[in-house]
Design a protein around this motif. Structure first.
Motif, PDB file in Angstrom:
ATOM      1  N   ALA A 100      13.272 -13.822   1.755  1.00  0.00           N
ATOM      2  CA  ALA A 100      11.844 -13.591   2.013  1.00  0.00           C
ATOM      3  C   ALA A 100      11.604 -12.161   2.481  1.00  0.00           C
ATOM      4  CB  ALA A 100      11.330 -14.590   3.045  1.00  0.00           C
ATOM      5  N   GLN A 101      12.458 -11.653   3.351  1.00  0.00           N
ATOM      6  CA  GLN A 101      12.298 -10.281   3.848  1.00  0.00           C
ATOM      7  C   GLN A 101      12.481  -9.253   2.728  1.00  0.00           C
ATOM      8  OE1 GLN A 101      15.287 -10.577   6.902  1.00  0.00           O
ATOM      9  NE2 GLN A 101      13.795 -10.923   8.540  1.00  0.00           N
ATOM     10  N   ILE A 102      13.467  -9.494   1.858  1.00  0.00           N
ATOM     11  CA  ILE A 102      13.679  -8.570   0.737  1.00  0.00           C
ATOM     12  C   ILE A 102      12.470  -8.585  -0.185  1.00  0.00           C
ATOM     13  CG2 ILE A 102      15.081  -8.104  -1.304  1.00  0.00           C
ATOM     14  CD1 ILE A 102      17.450  -9.418   0.230  1.00  0.00           C
ATOM     15  N   GLN A 103      11.994  -9.780  -0.496  1.00  0.00           N
ATOM     16  CA  GLN A 103      10.860  -9.893  -1.407  1.00  0.00           C
ATOM     17  C   GLN A 103       9.611  -9.253  -0.801  1.00  0.00           C
ATOM     18  OE1 GLN A 103      11.433 -13.474  -3.462  1.00  0.00           O
ATOM     19  NE2 GLN A 103       9.388 -13.561  -4.377  1.00  0.00           N
ATOM     20  N   ASP A 104       9.415  -9.431   0.491  1.00  0.00           N
ATOM     21  CA  ASP A 104       8.276  -8.801   1.164  1.00  0.00           C
ATOM     22  C   ASP A 104       8.368  -7.282   1.080  1.00  0.00           C
ATOM     23  OD1 ASP A 104       7.233 -11.251   1.818  1.00  0.00           O
ATOM     24  OD2 ASP A 104       7.873 -11.211   3.917  1.00  0.00           O
ATOM     25  N   MET A 105       9.591  -6.725   1.227  1.00  0.00           N
ATOM     26  CA  MET A 105       9.758  -5.286   1.158  1.00  0.00           C
ATOM     27  C   MET A 105       9.457  -4.763  -0.247  1.00  0.00           C
ATOM     28  SD  MET A 105      10.271  -2.378   2.488  1.00  0.00           S
ATOM     29  CE  MET A 105      10.705  -2.868   4.164  1.00  0.00           C
ATOM     30  N   VAL A 106       9.882  -5.495  -1.266  1.00  0.00           N
ATOM     31  CA  VAL A 106       9.579  -5.096  -2.640  1.00  0.00           C
ATOM     32  C   VAL A 106       8.065  -5.042  -2.857  1.00  0.00           C
ATOM     33  CG1 VAL A 106       9.754  -5.802  -5.064  1.00  0.00           C
ATOM     34  CG2 VAL A 106      11.761  -5.925  -3.587  1.00  0.00           C
ATOM     35  N   VAL A 107       7.375  -6.080  -2.406  1.00  0.00           N
ATOM     36  CA  VAL A 107       5.911  -6.129  -2.549  1.00  0.00           C
ATOM     37  C   VAL A 107       5.260  -4.980  -1.785  1.00  0.00           C
ATOM     38  CG1 VAL A 107       3.854  -7.470  -1.971  1.00  0.00           C
ATOM     39  CG2 VAL A 107       5.849  -8.608  -2.973  1.00  0.00           C
ATOM     40  N   ARG A 108       5.735  -4.737  -0.595  1.00  0.00           N
ATOM     41  CA  ARG A 108       5.168  -3.678   0.254  1.00  0.00           C
ATOM     42  C   ARG A 108       5.350  -2.303  -0.363  1.00  0.00           C
ATOM     43  NH1 ARG A 108       7.535  -2.716   6.294  1.00  0.00           N
ATOM     44  NH2 ARG A 108       6.328  -0.869   6.888  1.00  0.00           N
ATOM     45  N   LEU A 109       6.554  -2.029  -0.854  1.00  0.00           N
ATOM     46  CA  LEU A 109       6.816  -0.720  -1.465  1.00  0.00           C
ATOM     47  C   LEU A 109       5.937  -0.503  -2.685  1.00  0.00           C
ATOM     48  CD1 LEU A 109      10.704  -0.721  -1.165  1.00  0.00           C
ATOM     49  CD2 LEU A 109       9.184   0.994  -0.143  1.00  0.00           C
TER      50      LEU A 109
END
Length: 443
Positions: free
Chosen positions: A280-289
């Motif tokens: 979830a944290q990795i996916q959130d970072m991808v979305v954020r970037l």
């Protein structure tokens, strides 16, 4: 005397090699690529995974024949394999005169001198807390228009599959003033693109300055005349800050490109790997970037077949790759490294299945890469010229989305004369699985 220098492994190792080449030329040695005429042979080795280890060993054995039968008077083995298996190399390959550990390559000249004077120099290993000090101009092996800037050595993460901390030591940032001086010198020599590397770039400065200083370093590098592109590699997702994202988005010299190794997407496997993120944290970072830097190109690396990886874990990884649609993605089949916790774990996945899972992920990524490349058709981009196809009016170039040696190219047909390191404006007219086709625009 003539020296044959062989550099193996990653771009971080390449920086060490270029520093050693600088030491050799400063001390009057002549570089050659002909092993038959080499009087000194230096091999800078790698042992990150089994394939790299085998390549290093085979290279040493091949060069041993030159030491035994040819004109070679000194065979020196340096780098990661030398650090890890230093005594074994000397004991089992009698033609090797000396091994240099990862922190003492600055002793290369003294070591060669000892051997040429008839002394078996043996093992040269310093503390892994040390940073080598080289007072010589680096000899670039990248063509001169781009260069890597190693901003730190070692790693503190202790991932269960990785041997790097044992052969490179704990994380040690290189002082910022030293990096800025080196970058200025590289720019004066014609370097247009600077690629920041370390085992992990995102925590740069924490050990020296008490806080993450990568954004500050990037801002200072952007002020150096001559540099046009600055590229970031090896940014762990859990360490990417809002300040870093803003710096990448606001500084025009920084390529909108981020190499963010994640290794897996199953929370169970991430825990077994000793990673510090969740899916979830990795996916959130991808979305954020992608939200904050819409044209960013994201690259990542994965490991297939890690101990305990079930078919369900593999399916979850495939689903994650399909969902995130990374622009660039590479996969390593898990490699058992002696001395690491993962090598002792139960439920080791058979090698055949590791490779099958790797191939399945790469087949999926090929489709994604083709679609992502197709999205570029019609866009106007600035590209860096890398060279010309022999006998044709076709040039090979890289966009901001392409790191050298790991990503794709843009192929450009033109009657104009272009030179490696030049920048040109192009319109993308076609796409392949990993490469683009473009036409030259005026201006």
């Amino acid at each position: 005397m003539k020296v044959l220098f062989i550099s193996l492994g990653c771009d971080k190792n390449l920086v060490d090699s270029e520093n050693m080449l600088g030491l050799l030329t400063k001390n009057g040695y002549i570089l050659t690529d002909d092993q038959a005429e080499a009087e000194v042979i230096v091999i800078n080795t790698c042992c990150f995974v089994n394939d790299a280890k085998e390549e290093s060993i085979n290279t040493i054995l091949e060069m041993s024949a030159c030491r035994r039968e040819g004109s070679c008077k000194a065979l020196i083995v340096a780098g990661c394999l030398a650090q890890r298996y230093r005594q074994e190399i000397l004991d089992e390959i009698e033609e090797v005169d000396a091994v240099l550990g990862t922190t003492c390559f600055d002793q290369l000249i003294e070591t060669i001198d000892k051997v040429l004077e008839g002394e078996k120099a043996g093992v040269q290993v310093d503390s892994l807390d040390k940073l080598p000090q080289v007072e010589a101009r680096r000899i670039l092996t990248t063509g001169g228009h781009y260069a890597h800037l190693k901003i730190a050595e070692g790693c503190d993460k202790r991932c269960t599959y990785c041997i790097i901390p044992k052969i490179r030591g704990n994380y040690r940032s290189i002082p910022m003033e030293k990096l800025l001086t080196e970058a200025e010198e590289l720019a004066k020599e014609g370097v247009r693109e600077l690629i920041l590397v370390a085992q992990e770039t995102t925590v740069y400065g924490v050990d020296l300055y008490g806080k993450k200083m990568l954004p500050k370093l990037l801002q200072e590098l952007c002020r150096i005349p001559g540099l046009a592109w600055i590229r970031l590699q090896y940014c762990y997702p859990e360490e990417i800050t809002e300040e870093l994202i803003q710096t990448i988005g606001q500084e025009p010299k920084i390529c909108h490109y981020l190499d963010m190794p994640i290794q897996h997407a199953s929370d169970k496997i991430l825990r077994r790997m000793g990673r510090r993120t969740t899916r979830a944290q990795i996916q959130d970072m991808v979305v954020r970037l992608r939200r904050e830097i819409p044209d960013i190109c994201l690259r990542t690396t994965l490991i297939s077949g890690f101990p305990g990886e079930t078919p369900e874990d593999h399916e979850e990884l495939l689903e994650f790759v399909d969902t995130c649609e990374f622009d660039r993605l590479g996969v390593f089949a898990y490699s058992e490294e002696e001395g690491t916790p993962a090598a002792e774990m139960p439920d080791q996945v058979p090698e055949e299945i590791r490779q099958e899972r790797r191939d399945e992920i790469m087949e999926l990524q090929q489709e994604i890469s083709f679609d992502r490349a197709g999205d570029m058709v019609g866009r106007e981009l600035v590209v860096m010229i890398e060279g010309q196809v022999a006998g044709e009016n076709t040039y090979v170039a890289r966009t901001y989305r392409d790191a050298p040696d790991v990503d794709g190219y843009l192929f450009l047909n033109t009657q104009e004369t272009l030179v490696s390191g030049d920048f040109a404006r192009v319109r993308v007219t076609g796409a392949l699985e990993y490469d683009l086709i473009g036409e030259l625009l005026e201006g």
